[in-house]
Design an enzyme around this catalytic site. Structure first.
Site, PDB file in Angstrom:
ATOM      1  N   HIS A  98     -10.995  12.326   2.600  1.00 53.68           N
ATOM      2  CA  HIS A  98     -10.546  13.310   1.617  1.00 53.68           C
ATOM      3  C   HIS A  98     -11.521  14.474   1.530  1.00 53.68           C
ATOM      4  O   HIS A  98     -12.640  14.400   2.033  1.00 53.68           O
ATOM      5  CB  HIS A  98     -10.300  12.683   0.244  1.00 53.68           C
ATOM      6  CG  HIS A  98     -11.514  12.201  -0.466  1.00 53.68           C
ATOM      7  ND1 HIS A  98     -12.193  11.041  -0.148  1.00 53.68           N
ATOM      8  CD2 HIS A  98     -12.173  12.721  -1.531  1.00 53.68           C
ATOM      9  CE1 HIS A  98     -13.209  10.873  -0.968  1.00 53.68           C
ATOM     10  NE2 HIS A  98     -13.221  11.873  -1.813  1.00 53.68           N
ATOM     11  N   HIS A 123     -12.812  17.751  -1.229  1.00 49.46           N
ATOM     12  CA  HIS A 123     -12.803  18.403  -2.539  1.00 49.46           C
ATOM     13  C   HIS A 123     -13.219  19.857  -2.348  1.00 49.46           C
ATOM     14  O   HIS A 123     -14.142  20.142  -1.585  1.00 49.46           O
ATOM     15  CB  HIS A 123     -13.803  17.756  -3.505  1.00 49.46           C
ATOM     16  CG  HIS A 123     -13.476  16.357  -3.891  1.00 49.46           C
ATOM     17  ND1 HIS A 123     -12.359  16.024  -4.622  1.00 49.46           N
ATOM     18  CD2 HIS A 123     -14.130  15.190  -3.656  1.00 49.46           C
ATOM     19  CE1 HIS A 123     -12.342  14.714  -4.829  1.00 49.46           C
ATOM     20  NE2 HIS A 123     -13.393  14.187  -4.240  1.00 49.46           N
ATOM     21  N   TYR A 164     -21.832  17.578   5.331  1.00 49.78           N
ATOM     22  CA  TYR A 164     -20.551  18.272   5.194  1.00 49.78           C
ATOM     23  C   TYR A 164     -20.258  18.599   3.735  1.00 49.78           C
ATOM     24  O   TYR A 164     -19.270  18.155   3.163  1.00 49.78           O
ATOM     25  CB  TYR A 164     -19.446  17.435   5.844  1.00 49.78           C
ATOM     26  CG  TYR A 164     -19.869  17.042   7.229  1.00 49.78           C
ATOM     27  CD1 TYR A 164     -19.976  18.002   8.233  1.00 49.78           C
ATOM     28  CD2 TYR A 164     -20.247  15.735   7.525  1.00 49.78           C
ATOM     29  CE1 TYR A 164     -20.422  17.664   9.498  1.00 49.78           C
ATOM     30  CE2 TYR A 164     -20.687  15.391   8.793  1.00 49.78           C
ATOM     31  CZ  TYR A 164     -20.777  16.361   9.772  1.00 49.78           C
ATOM     32  OH  TYR A 164     -21.234  16.036  11.019  1.00 49.78           O
TER      33      TYR A 164
END
Length: 191
Positions: A60, A62, A152
């Site tokens: 996922h 954000h 990341y």
């Protein structure tokens, strides 16, 4: 079927969560992170916006995005990002094969979950809480022991700007740290 209503605020800042289909760890492959960056750059060139903060985890992502003053369409940008990234994968990428009949009917791929989560940032304190959540997320998921160990993330940009210290919520020295309380954010983060 539930009715989804999104808040659209022209020029707003939005906390967004995009999740892979069946939480498949697509972003464990560094090459796929490069594809994501390219897709994001293309979307930004077509429909400008600012990326205030971001973290990419295996299954996922954000973001904190701020749109231009008269613009409120983050959904279009997310849709375009998903399409561009999916196209960039090609046939070499191994993805889950068990597509539901519904996904087949709607010609959906096995890359992204259908929906995404969003929250409109209300004020500076709300922005700070969500930015902290983004930067602490790799630790929360047990991927690293400290935020600075995750490559990341926009965390390193904020360290360079002097907004965070490099040892923000760091346990490298063996100290026990007080874990931030993100319960309110978890309700709307899609995790």
């Amino acid at each position: 079927m539930p009715e989804y209503r999104r808040a659209y605020l022209p020029g707003g800042t939005f906390f967004l969560t995009l999740v892979t289909y069946q939480r498949y760890p697509i972003f464990s492959n560094i090459e796929n992170i490069s594809h994501l960056r390219s897709a994001l750059a293309k979307v930004r060139s077509e429909m400008p916006f600012e990326i205030e903060g971001a973290v990419v985890l295996p299954d996922h992502i954000h973001f904190l995005w701020t749109l231009p003053t008269e613009d409120k369409n983050y959904s279009q940008r997310i849709g375009r990002l998903k399409v561009l990234f999916t196209r960039s994968l090609g046939s070499k990428t191994i993805l889950p094969e068990n597509l539901s009949n519904s996904r087949r009917k709607h010609r959906e791929s096995n890359v992204w979950q259908r929906r995404f989560w969003e929250h409109t940032i209300r004020d500076e304190a709300d922005f700070e809480k969500h930015l902290n959540y983004i930067h602490y997320n790799p630790v929360k998921h047990g991927l690293v022991s400290c935020p600075h160990l995750w490559d990341y993330s926009s965390f390193h940009k904020f360290v360079r700007k002097g907004i965070y210290s490099s040892n923000w919520y760091c346990s490298c020295s063996g100290e026990r740290i007080q874990i931030p309380d993100f319960d309110k954010i978890l309700e709307k983060a899609g995790e």
